[in-house]
Design a protein around this motif. Structure first.
Motif, short mmCIF file in Angstrom:
data_model
loop_
_atom_site.label_atom_id
_atom_site.label_comp_id
_atom_site.label_asym_id
_atom_site.label_seq_id
_atom_site.Cartn_x
_atom_site.Cartn_y
_atom_site.Cartn_z
N TYR A 54 0.82 -1.19 0.00
CA TYR A 54 0.00 0.00 0.00
C TYR A 54 0.87 1.26 0.00
CZ TYR A 54 1.15 -0.90 4.88
OH TYR A 54 1.82 -1.19 6.03
N VAL A 55 0.19 2.39 -0.25
CA VAL A 55 0.85 3.69 -0.18
C VAL A 55 0.70 4.16 1.27
CG1 VAL A 55 0.92 6.04 -1.07
CG2 VAL A 55 0.22 4.17 -2.58
N PRO A 56 1.79 4.36 1.98
CA PRO A 56 1.69 4.73 3.39
C PRO A 56 1.16 6.16 3.56
CG PRO A 56 3.96 4.85 2.67
CD PRO A 56 3.18 4.25 1.53
N VAL A 60 4.27 4.50 -7.36
CA VAL A 60 3.41 5.07 -6.31
C VAL A 60 2.71 6.33 -6.82
CG1 VAL A 60 3.43 6.21 -4.07
CG2 VAL A 60 4.70 4.11 -4.37
N ASP A 61 3.47 7.22 -7.45
CA ASP A 61 2.88 8.47 -7.93
C ASP A 61 1.83 8.23 -9.02
OD1 ASP A 61 4.38 10.01 -6.15
OD2 ASP A 61 6.02 10.28 -7.57
N TYR A 82 0.90 9.53 1.26
CA TYR A 82 -0.45 9.94 0.88
C TYR A 82 -1.30 10.04 2.14
CZ TYR A 82 -4.70 10.28 -1.89
OH TYR A 82 -5.87 10.73 -2.46
N PRO A 83 -1.24 11.20 2.82
CA PRO A 83 -1.90 11.38 4.12
C PRO A 83 -3.42 11.20 4.10
CG PRO A 83 -0.38 13.19 3.67
CD PRO A 83 -0.47 12.38 2.42
N ASP A 84 -4.06 11.41 2.93
CA ASP A 84 -5.51 11.27 2.86
C ASP A 84 -5.98 9.85 3.10
OD1 ASP A 84 -5.54 13.95 2.25
OD2 ASP A 84 -6.15 13.70 0.16
N ASP A 115 -7.08 4.01 6.97
CA ASP A 115 -6.33 2.98 6.25
C ASP A 115 -5.45 3.63 5.19
OD1 ASP A 115 -7.56 0.89 7.61
OD2 ASP A 115 -9.13 0.63 6.10
N PRO A 116 -4.26 3.07 4.98
CA PRO A 116 -3.44 3.57 3.88
C PRO A 116 -4.09 3.19 2.54
CG PRO A 116 -2.44 1.61 4.82
CD PRO A 116 -3.63 1.96 5.68
#
Length: 152
Positions: free
Chosen positions: A50-52, A138-139, A56-58, A66-67
């Motif tokens: 996953y994207v931590p 990721v991006d 990605y704070p959202d 959840d990430p």
């Protein structure tokens, strides 16, 4: 089947003996080929990549605590599953995978929207999964995700 695991190692240790090696190999295949930036852990009671929140704070819109999920691996009752969110979200990736699958596996593709089911665990196309794992950074995944979520 759901396992109550606190870590990936704990998850794998709970699997039936005939599932441990294929799940571990699938995990290692994804780990070794996934672009930098994704993290691994237990997500939705499965092995997750996953994207931590640090990237990605959202988080995930369904539950921002959840990430942002990307790939999950699970041992289900009758199959080993690989869940790949990119296949669901990006038609070109889906079409590429569907076209490539028969070149790597003698059995018919058993697939849902993001779920690839491997009922013949001795015939998991690890090379194809390795290549699939490299397809989105990721991006790129964040951009695809945001485009889909913000459109709604």
């Amino acid at each position: 089947m759901q396992y109550q695991a606190d870590s990936v190692i704990d998850y794998i240790s709970q699997l039936p003996e005939d599932r441990k090696a294929p799940v571990e190999k699938l995990r290692k295949t994804v780990q070794e080929n996934l672009p930098k930036g994704f993290e691994e852990g237990i997500l939705y009671k499965m092995i997750g990549f996953y994207v931590p929140h640090s990237k990605y704070p959202d988080g995930y819109h369904c539950n921002p605590k959840d990430p942002l999920p990307f790939i999950n691996i699970a041992s289900q009752k009758n199959f080993v599953a690989l869940y790949h969110s990119g296949i669901y979200a990006k038609k070109e990736l889906h079409d590429w995978f569907v076209a490539e699958y028969p070149k790597h596996c003698k059995y018919k593709l058993d697939m849902g929207k993001s779920c690839i089911r491997f009922k013949k665990i001795d015939d998991i196309p690890y090379d194809l999964i390795a290549e699939l794992s490299t397809k989105l950074t990721v991006d790129e995944w964040i951009a695809i995700y945001e485009n889909a979520v913000k459109r709604k």
